[in-house]
Motif scaffolding. Structure first.
Motif, PDB file in Angstrom:
ATOM      1  N   SER A   1       1.224   6.566  -3.082  1.00  0.00           N
ATOM      2  CA  SER A   1       1.865   7.751  -2.508  1.00  0.00           C
ATOM      3  C   SER A   1       1.750   7.769  -0.993  1.00  0.00           C
ATOM      4  O   SER A   1       2.649   8.237  -0.298  1.00  0.00           O
ATOM      5  N   PHE A   2       0.632   7.259  -0.452  1.00  0.00           N
ATOM      6  CA  PHE A   2       0.466   7.250   1.000  1.00  0.00           C
ATOM      7  C   PHE A   2       1.478   6.317   1.652  1.00  0.00           C
ATOM      8  O   PHE A   2       2.074   6.655   2.680  1.00  0.00           O
ATOM      9  N   TYR A   3       1.675   5.148   1.052  1.00  0.00           N
ATOM     10  CA  TYR A   3       2.643   4.224   1.650  1.00  0.00           C
ATOM     11  C   TYR A   3       4.049   4.812   1.563  1.00  0.00           C
ATOM     12  O   TYR A   3       4.843   4.669   2.502  1.00  0.00           O
ATOM     13  N   TYR A   4       4.359   5.477   0.467  1.00  0.00           N
ATOM     14  CA  TYR A   4       5.697   6.047   0.302  1.00  0.00           C
ATOM     15  C   TYR A   4       5.954   7.156   1.317  1.00  0.00           C
ATOM     16  O   TYR A   4       7.042   7.261   1.883  1.00  0.00           O
ATOM     17  N   LYS A   5       4.934   7.996   1.579  1.00  0.00           N
ATOM     18  CA  LYS A   5       5.114   9.129   2.492  1.00  0.00           C
ATOM     19  C   LYS A   5       4.977   8.731   3.958  1.00  0.00           C
ATOM     20  O   LYS A   5       5.660   9.279   4.822  1.00  0.00           O
ATOM     21  N   ILE A   6       4.047   7.798   4.248  1.00  0.00           N
ATOM     22  CA  ILE A   6       3.653   7.544   5.628  1.00  0.00           C
ATOM     23  C   ILE A   6       4.041   6.144   6.092  1.00  0.00           C
ATOM     24  O   ILE A   6       4.035   5.856   7.292  1.00  0.00           O
ATOM     25  N   GLY A   7       4.390   5.280   5.157  1.00  0.00           N
ATOM     26  CA  GLY A   7       4.748   3.917   5.539  1.00  0.00           C
ATOM     27  C   GLY A   7       3.552   3.078   5.918  1.00  0.00           C
ATOM     28  O   GLY A   7       3.689   2.006   6.506  1.00  0.00           O
ATOM     29  N   ALA A   8       2.346   3.551   5.599  1.00  0.00           N
ATOM     30  CA  ALA A   8       1.117   2.826   5.906  1.00  0.00           C
ATOM     31  C   ALA A   8       0.028   3.292   4.949  1.00  0.00           C
ATOM     32  O   ALA A   8       0.041   4.434   4.490  1.00  0.00           O
ATOM     33  N   CYS A   9      -0.912   2.409   4.664  1.00  0.00           N
ATOM     34  CA  CYS A   9      -2.005   2.730   3.741  1.00  0.00           C
ATOM     35  C   CYS A   9      -3.280   2.105   4.274  1.00  0.00           C
ATOM     36  O   CYS A   9      -3.284   0.936   4.682  1.00  0.00           O
ATOM     37  N   ARG A  10      -4.371   2.858   4.284  1.00  0.00           N
ATOM     38  CA  ARG A  10      -5.622   2.350   4.854  1.00  0.00           C
ATOM     39  C   ARG A  10      -6.196   1.180   4.073  1.00  0.00           C
ATOM     40  O   ARG A  10      -6.989   0.407   4.601  1.00  0.00           O
ATOM     41  N   HIS A  11      -5.778   1.028   2.817  1.00  0.00           N
ATOM     42  CA  HIS A  11      -6.264  -0.089   2.010  1.00  0.00           C
ATOM     43  C   HIS A  11      -5.477  -1.373   2.244  1.00  0.00           C
ATOM     44  O   HIS A  11      -5.932  -2.461   1.876  1.00  0.00           O
ATOM     45  N   GLY A  12      -4.292  -1.244   2.848  1.00  0.00           N
ATOM     46  CA  GLY A  12      -3.483  -2.427   3.110  1.00  0.00           C
ATOM     47  C   GLY A  12      -3.164  -3.208   1.845  1.00  0.00           C
ATOM     48  O   GLY A  12      -2.855  -2.629   0.791  1.00  0.00           O
ATOM     49  N   ASP A  13      -3.274  -4.538   1.934  1.00  0.00           N
ATOM     50  CA  ASP A  13      -2.974  -5.396   0.785  1.00  0.00           C
ATOM     51  C   ASP A  13      -3.999  -5.247  -0.335  1.00  0.00           C
ATOM     52  O   ASP A  13      -3.774  -5.727  -1.450  1.00  0.00           O
ATOM     53  N   ARG A  14      -5.127  -4.601  -0.065  1.00  0.00           N
ATOM     54  CA  ARG A  14      -6.167  -4.425  -1.084  1.00  0.00           C
ATOM     55  C   ARG A  14      -5.934  -3.175  -1.926  1.00  0.00           C
ATOM     56  O   ARG A  14      -6.719  -2.876  -2.825  1.00  0.00           O
ATOM     57  N   CYS A  15      -4.881  -2.435  -1.636  1.00  0.00           N
ATOM     58  CA  CYS A  15      -4.583  -1.205  -2.379  1.00  0.00           C
ATOM     59  C   CYS A  15      -4.329  -1.536  -3.849  1.00  0.00           C
ATOM     60  O   CYS A  15      -3.677  -2.526  -4.181  1.00  0.00           O
ATOM     61  N   SER A  16      -4.851  -0.688  -4.730  1.00  0.00           N
ATOM     62  CA  SER A  16      -4.688  -0.906  -6.174  1.00  0.00           C
ATOM     63  C   SER A  16      -3.305  -0.500  -6.670  1.00  0.00           C
ATOM     64  O   SER A  16      -2.951  -0.789  -7.818  1.00  0.00           O
ATOM     65  N   ARG A  17      -2.532   0.155  -5.818  1.00  0.00           N
ATOM     66  CA  ARG A  17      -1.186   0.573  -6.203  1.00  0.00           C
ATOM     67  C   ARG A  17      -0.146  -0.191  -5.386  1.00  0.00           C
ATOM     68  O   ARG A  17      -0.461  -0.764  -4.353  1.00  0.00           O
ATOM     69  N   LEU A  18       1.074  -0.161  -5.859  1.00  0.00           N
ATOM     70  CA  LEU A  18       2.133  -0.958  -5.251  1.00  0.00           C
ATOM     71  C   LEU A  18       2.647  -0.335  -3.958  1.00  0.00           C
ATOM     72  O   LEU A  18       2.790   0.881  -3.861  1.00  0.00           O
ATOM     73  N   HIS A  19       2.919  -1.190  -2.981  1.00  0.00           N
ATOM     74  CA  HIS A  19       3.605  -0.784  -1.755  1.00  0.00           C
ATOM     75  C   HIS A  19       5.026  -1.324  -1.838  1.00  0.00           C
ATOM     76  O   HIS A  19       5.268  -2.510  -1.606  1.00  0.00           O
ATOM     77  N   ASN A  20       5.951  -0.473  -2.201  1.00  0.00           N
ATOM     78  CA  ASN A  20       7.348  -0.884  -2.363  1.00  0.00           C
ATOM     79  C   ASN A  20       8.044  -0.866  -1.008  1.00  0.00           C
ATOM     80  O   ASN A  20       8.547   0.168  -0.568  1.00  0.00           O
ATOM     81  N   LYS A  21       8.057  -2.009  -0.353  1.00  0.00           N
ATOM     82  CA  LYS A  21       8.665  -2.095   0.970  1.00  0.00           C
ATOM     83  C   LYS A  21      10.189  -2.102   0.838  1.00  0.00           C
ATOM     84  O   LYS A  21      10.745  -2.866   0.055  1.00  0.00           O
TER      85      LYS A  21
END
Length: 261
Positions: free
Chosen positions: A46-66
Protein backbone atom coordinates in the motif's frame (compact mmCIF):
# COMPACT_ATOMS: atom_id res chain seq x y z
CA UNK A 1 -22.22 -38.98 -21.72
CA UNK A 2 -24.73 -37.46 -19.36
CA UNK A 3 -23.88 -33.88 -18.34
CA UNK A 4 -24.79 -32.89 -14.81
CA UNK A 5 -25.28 -29.20 -13.97
CA UNK A 6 -23.88 -28.31 -17.34
CA UNK A 7 -24.70 -25.47 -19.68
CA UNK A 8 -23.78 -24.68 -23.24
CA UNK A 9 -22.15 -21.50 -24.42
CA UNK A 10 -23.13 -19.70 -27.59
CA UNK A 11 -20.94 -22.01 -29.70
CA UNK A 12 -22.55 -25.19 -28.44
CA UNK A 13 -19.63 -26.25 -26.26
CA UNK A 14 -20.50 -27.87 -22.98
CA UNK A 15 -19.44 -26.06 -19.83
CA UNK A 16 -19.52 -27.47 -16.31
CA UNK A 17 -19.11 -24.06 -14.61
CA UNK A 18 -22.02 -23.49 -12.30
CA UNK A 19 -23.64 -20.02 -12.58
CA UNK A 20 -23.22 -19.52 -8.83
CA UNK A 21 -19.45 -20.12 -9.18
CA UNK A 22 -19.25 -17.45 -11.86
CA UNK A 23 -21.13 -15.04 -9.62
CA UNK A 24 -18.82 -15.75 -6.68
CA UNK A 25 -15.76 -15.24 -8.91
CA UNK A 26 -17.07 -11.90 -10.12
CA UNK A 27 -17.82 -10.82 -6.56
CA UNK A 28 -14.32 -11.82 -5.43
CA UNK A 29 -12.74 -9.94 -8.34
CA UNK A 30 -14.69 -6.82 -7.41
CA UNK A 31 -13.60 -7.17 -3.78
CA UNK A 32 -9.92 -7.59 -4.71
CA UNK A 33 -10.14 -4.56 -6.98
CA UNK A 34 -11.71 -2.50 -4.18
CA UNK A 35 -8.89 -3.25 -1.69
CA UNK A 36 -6.03 -2.97 -4.19
CA UNK A 37 -3.29 -0.76 -2.77
CA UNK A 38 -4.99 -0.39 0.62
CA UNK A 39 -3.85 -1.74 3.98
CA UNK A 40 -6.31 -4.63 3.56
CA UNK A 41 -4.39 -5.77 0.46
CA UNK A 42 -2.05 -8.54 1.65
CA UNK A 43 -0.41 -8.96 -1.74
CA UNK A 44 0.41 -5.45 -3.00
CA UNK A 45 2.33 -2.84 -0.98
CA UNK A 46 0.00 0.00 0.00
CA UNK A 47 2.88 2.39 0.71
CA UNK A 48 4.38 1.91 -2.73
CA UNK A 49 0.97 2.35 -4.36
CA UNK A 50 0.23 5.60 -2.47
CA UNK A 51 3.71 7.12 -2.23
CA UNK A 52 5.73 5.49 -4.98
CA UNK A 53 8.36 4.46 -2.42
CA UNK A 54 8.69 1.91 0.38
CA UNK A 55 11.20 1.86 3.23
CA UNK A 56 11.70 -1.88 2.76
CA UNK A 57 12.68 -1.50 -0.89
CA UNK A 58 13.30 -4.82 -2.65
CA UNK A 59 13.06 -6.61 0.73
CA UNK A 60 9.36 -5.75 1.07
CA UNK A 61 7.16 -8.81 1.58
CA UNK A 62 4.49 -7.33 -0.70
CA UNK A 63 4.58 -6.57 -4.40
CA UNK A 64 5.66 -3.22 -5.83
CA UNK A 65 3.70 -2.96 -9.06
CA UNK A 66 5.75 -0.48 -11.05
CA UNK A 67 3.67 1.20 -13.77
CA UNK A 68 4.59 0.73 -17.41
CA UNK A 69 2.80 3.94 -18.36
CA UNK A 70 1.41 6.95 -16.51
CA UNK A 71 1.79 10.72 -16.13
CA UNK A 72 4.02 10.82 -13.01
CA UNK A 73 7.82 10.59 -12.88
CA UNK A 74 9.91 10.32 -9.72
CA UNK A 75 13.52 11.56 -9.73
CA UNK A 76 15.00 9.65 -6.83
CA UNK A 77 17.04 11.52 -4.16
CA UNK A 78 17.64 14.37 -6.61
CA UNK A 79 17.38 17.34 -4.23
CA UNK A 80 20.43 17.60 -1.99
CA UNK A 81 19.32 19.73 0.95
CA UNK A 82 22.34 21.53 2.48
CA UNK A 83 20.61 21.39 5.87
CA UNK A 84 21.09 17.60 5.86
CA UNK A 85 24.89 17.79 5.75
CA UNK A 86 26.11 15.98 8.91
CA UNK A 87 28.07 17.62 11.71
CA UNK A 88 31.80 17.92 11.00
CA UNK A 89 34.34 15.79 12.95
CA UNK A 90 35.37 18.83 15.01
CA UNK A 91 31.79 19.39 16.12
CA UNK A 92 30.96 22.30 13.84
CA UNK A 93 27.64 22.18 11.98
CA UNK A 94 27.86 20.84 8.43
CA UNK A 95 25.61 23.60 7.12
CA UNK A 96 26.21 27.26 7.91
CA UNK A 97 23.43 28.63 5.70
CA UNK A 98 20.69 30.80 7.20
CA UNK A 99 17.01 29.87 6.78
CA UNK A 100 16.66 32.53 4.08
CA UNK A 101 19.67 31.15 2.21
CA UNK A 102 18.29 27.61 2.46
CA UNK A 103 14.97 28.79 1.04
CA UNK A 104 16.70 30.58 -1.83
CA UNK A 105 18.74 27.43 -2.53
CA UNK A 106 15.54 25.38 -2.73
CA UNK A 107 13.69 27.94 -4.86
CA UNK A 108 16.56 28.00 -7.36
CA UNK A 109 16.63 24.20 -7.52
CA UNK A 110 12.87 23.97 -8.01
CA UNK A 111 12.80 26.55 -10.79
CA UNK A 112 15.88 25.01 -12.42
CA UNK A 113 14.30 21.56 -12.66
CA UNK A 114 10.77 22.75 -13.41
CA UNK A 115 11.74 24.94 -16.34
CA UNK A 116 14.14 22.40 -17.81
CA UNK A 117 11.65 19.53 -17.67
CA UNK A 118 8.69 21.52 -18.95
CA UNK A 119 10.67 22.97 -21.84
CA UNK A 120 12.14 19.63 -22.90
CA UNK A 121 9.36 17.13 -22.23
CA UNK A 122 5.98 18.84 -21.95
CA UNK A 123 3.52 20.73 -19.76
CA UNK A 124 3.77 20.01 -16.03
CA UNK A 125 0.58 19.84 -13.98
CA UNK A 126 2.26 19.53 -10.58
CA UNK A 127 5.73 19.08 -9.08
CA UNK A 128 6.64 18.25 -5.48
CA UNK A 129 9.89 17.73 -3.58
CA UNK A 130 10.11 15.57 -0.45
CA UNK A 131 11.68 16.99 2.70
CA UNK A 132 11.78 13.59 4.44
CA UNK A 133 14.99 12.06 5.80
CA UNK A 134 14.31 8.36 5.13
CA UNK A 135 16.51 6.92 2.37
CA UNK A 136 13.51 5.96 0.23
CA UNK A 137 12.05 9.50 0.21
CA UNK A 138 14.84 12.00 0.91
CA UNK A 139 15.13 14.51 -1.92
CA UNK A 140 12.64 12.70 -4.18
CA UNK A 141 11.17 14.94 -6.89
CA UNK A 142 7.72 13.95 -8.20
CA UNK A 143 6.70 15.44 -11.54
CA UNK A 144 3.11 15.06 -12.76
CA UNK A 145 2.92 15.78 -16.49
CA UNK A 146 -0.26 16.61 -18.38
CA UNK A 147 0.42 13.79 -20.86
CA UNK A 148 1.64 10.24 -20.32
CA UNK A 149 3.79 10.54 -23.43
CA UNK A 150 5.71 13.40 -21.81
CA UNK A 151 6.43 11.26 -18.74
CA UNK A 152 7.63 8.36 -20.87
CA UNK A 153 9.93 10.63 -22.86
CA UNK A 154 11.31 12.20 -19.68
CA UNK A 155 12.16 8.83 -18.07
CA UNK A 156 14.00 7.58 -21.14
CA UNK A 157 16.01 10.77 -21.52
CA UNK A 158 16.70 11.67 -17.88
CA UNK A 159 18.27 8.31 -17.07
CA UNK A 160 21.08 9.34 -19.43
CA UNK A 161 21.60 12.73 -17.80
CA UNK A 162 23.29 14.15 -14.71
CA UNK A 163 22.55 16.92 -12.23
CA UNK A 164 24.98 18.46 -9.75
CA UNK A 165 27.65 15.89 -10.59
CA UNK A 166 25.29 12.97 -9.84
CA UNK A 167 23.44 10.65 -12.23
CA UNK A 168 19.68 11.12 -12.36
CA UNK A 169 17.59 8.07 -11.49
CA UNK A 170 14.13 8.44 -13.04
CA UNK A 171 11.20 6.05 -13.21
CA UNK A 172 7.44 6.15 -13.60
CA UNK A 173 5.55 6.42 -10.33
CA UNK A 174 2.05 5.19 -9.42
CA UNK A 175 1.36 8.45 -7.51
CA UNK A 176 -1.23 10.72 -9.08
CA UNK A 177 -3.05 12.00 -5.97
CA UNK A 178 -0.58 13.85 -3.76
CA UNK A 179 -3.28 14.48 -1.15
CA UNK A 180 -3.27 10.76 -0.36
CA UNK A 181 0.53 10.59 -0.39
CA UNK A 182 1.14 13.52 1.98
CA UNK A 183 1.24 13.40 5.78
CA UNK A 184 -1.80 15.27 7.06
CA UNK A 185 -0.28 15.60 10.53
CA UNK A 186 2.78 17.29 9.04
CA UNK A 187 0.59 19.78 7.20
CA UNK A 188 -0.98 20.64 10.57
CA UNK A 189 2.44 20.73 12.32
CA UNK A 190 1.43 17.68 14.36
CA UNK A 191 3.58 14.85 12.92
CA UNK A 192 5.54 13.11 15.70
CA UNK A 193 7.65 10.98 13.35
CA UNK A 194 9.69 13.89 12.05
CA UNK A 195 11.70 13.47 8.89
CA UNK A 196 11.46 9.68 9.08
CA UNK A 197 7.70 9.63 8.53
CA UNK A 198 6.70 7.23 5.75
CA UNK A 199 4.29 9.72 4.20
CA UNK A 200 5.47 12.68 2.15
CA UNK A 201 6.61 15.84 3.89
CA UNK A 202 6.70 18.32 1.03
CA UNK A 203 9.08 21.26 1.00
CA UNK A 204 7.36 24.50 0.08
CA UNK A 205 8.51 27.18 -2.32
CA UNK A 206 8.59 30.80 -1.23
CA UNK A 207 5.56 32.83 -2.25
CA UNK A 208 7.54 35.00 -4.74
CA UNK A 209 8.78 31.90 -6.56
CA UNK A 210 5.34 30.30 -6.55
CA UNK A 211 3.83 33.46 -7.99
CA UNK A 212 6.54 33.55 -10.63
CA UNK A 213 5.82 29.99 -11.72
CA UNK A 214 2.07 29.65 -11.21
CA UNK A 215 0.56 33.07 -10.45
CA UNK A 216 -0.96 35.64 -12.77
CA UNK A 217 1.55 36.93 -15.25
CA UNK A 218 3.79 33.92 -14.69
CA UNK A 219 6.76 33.61 -17.02
CA UNK A 220 6.21 29.99 -18.05
CA UNK A 221 6.76 29.87 -21.75
CA UNK A 222 7.09 33.63 -22.09
CA UNK A 223 10.83 33.65 -22.82
CA UNK A 224 13.62 31.23 -23.66
CA UNK A 225 15.06 29.16 -20.83
CA UNK A 226 18.49 30.75 -21.30
CA UNK A 227 17.08 34.21 -20.53
CA UNK A 228 15.21 32.94 -17.48
CA UNK A 229 18.31 31.30 -16.03
CA UNK A 230 20.50 34.35 -16.68
CA UNK A 231 17.97 36.60 -14.98
CA UNK A 232 18.20 34.38 -11.91
CA UNK A 233 21.99 34.64 -11.97
CA UNK A 234 22.55 31.18 -13.45
CA UNK A 235 24.30 32.41 -16.56
CA UNK A 236 24.35 30.93 -20.01
CA UNK A 237 25.25 27.31 -20.50
CA UNK A 238 27.33 25.12 -22.72
CA UNK A 239 26.32 24.09 -26.23
CA UNK A 240 24.80 27.50 -26.89
CA UNK A 241 21.87 27.33 -24.48
CA UNK A 242 21.16 28.34 -20.93
CA UNK A 243 21.18 26.04 -17.97
CA UNK A 244 20.62 26.06 -14.25
CA UNK A 245 23.50 26.51 -11.89
CA UNK A 246 23.25 22.91 -10.71
CA UNK A 247 23.41 21.17 -14.07
CA UNK A 248 26.72 19.36 -14.42
CA UNK A 249 28.20 17.08 -17.00
CA UNK A 250 28.96 13.38 -16.63
CA UNK A 251 32.39 14.10 -15.19
CA UNK A 252 31.06 16.49 -12.56
CA UNK A 253 33.03 19.31 -14.14
CA UNK A 254 30.70 22.18 -13.25
CA UNK A 255 28.76 22.42 -16.51
CA UNK A 256 25.63 24.55 -16.55
CA UNK A 257 23.19 22.23 -18.20
CA UNK A 258 21.96 18.67 -18.21
CA UNK A 259 24.49 17.23 -20.65
CA UNK A 260 24.46 13.93 -22.47
CA UNK A 261 27.58 12.08 -23.56
Amino acid sequence: TKLTRASFNGQGVASSVHPHCTLRSATMAEYLASIFGTEKDKVNCSFYYKIGACRHGDRCSRLHNKPTFGPTVVLQNMYQNPANVPVLPDGRPGCMMSPDQLQEHFDNFFADVFWELEEKYGQIEDMNVCDNLGDHLVGNVYVLFDEEESAEKAVIDLNNRWYGGRPIVAELSPVTDFREACCRQYENSECTRGGFCNFMHLRQMSKPMRDKLFGEGNIRGSEPAADRFRRRGGGGGGRGRGGGRGYDDRRGGGGRDFRRY
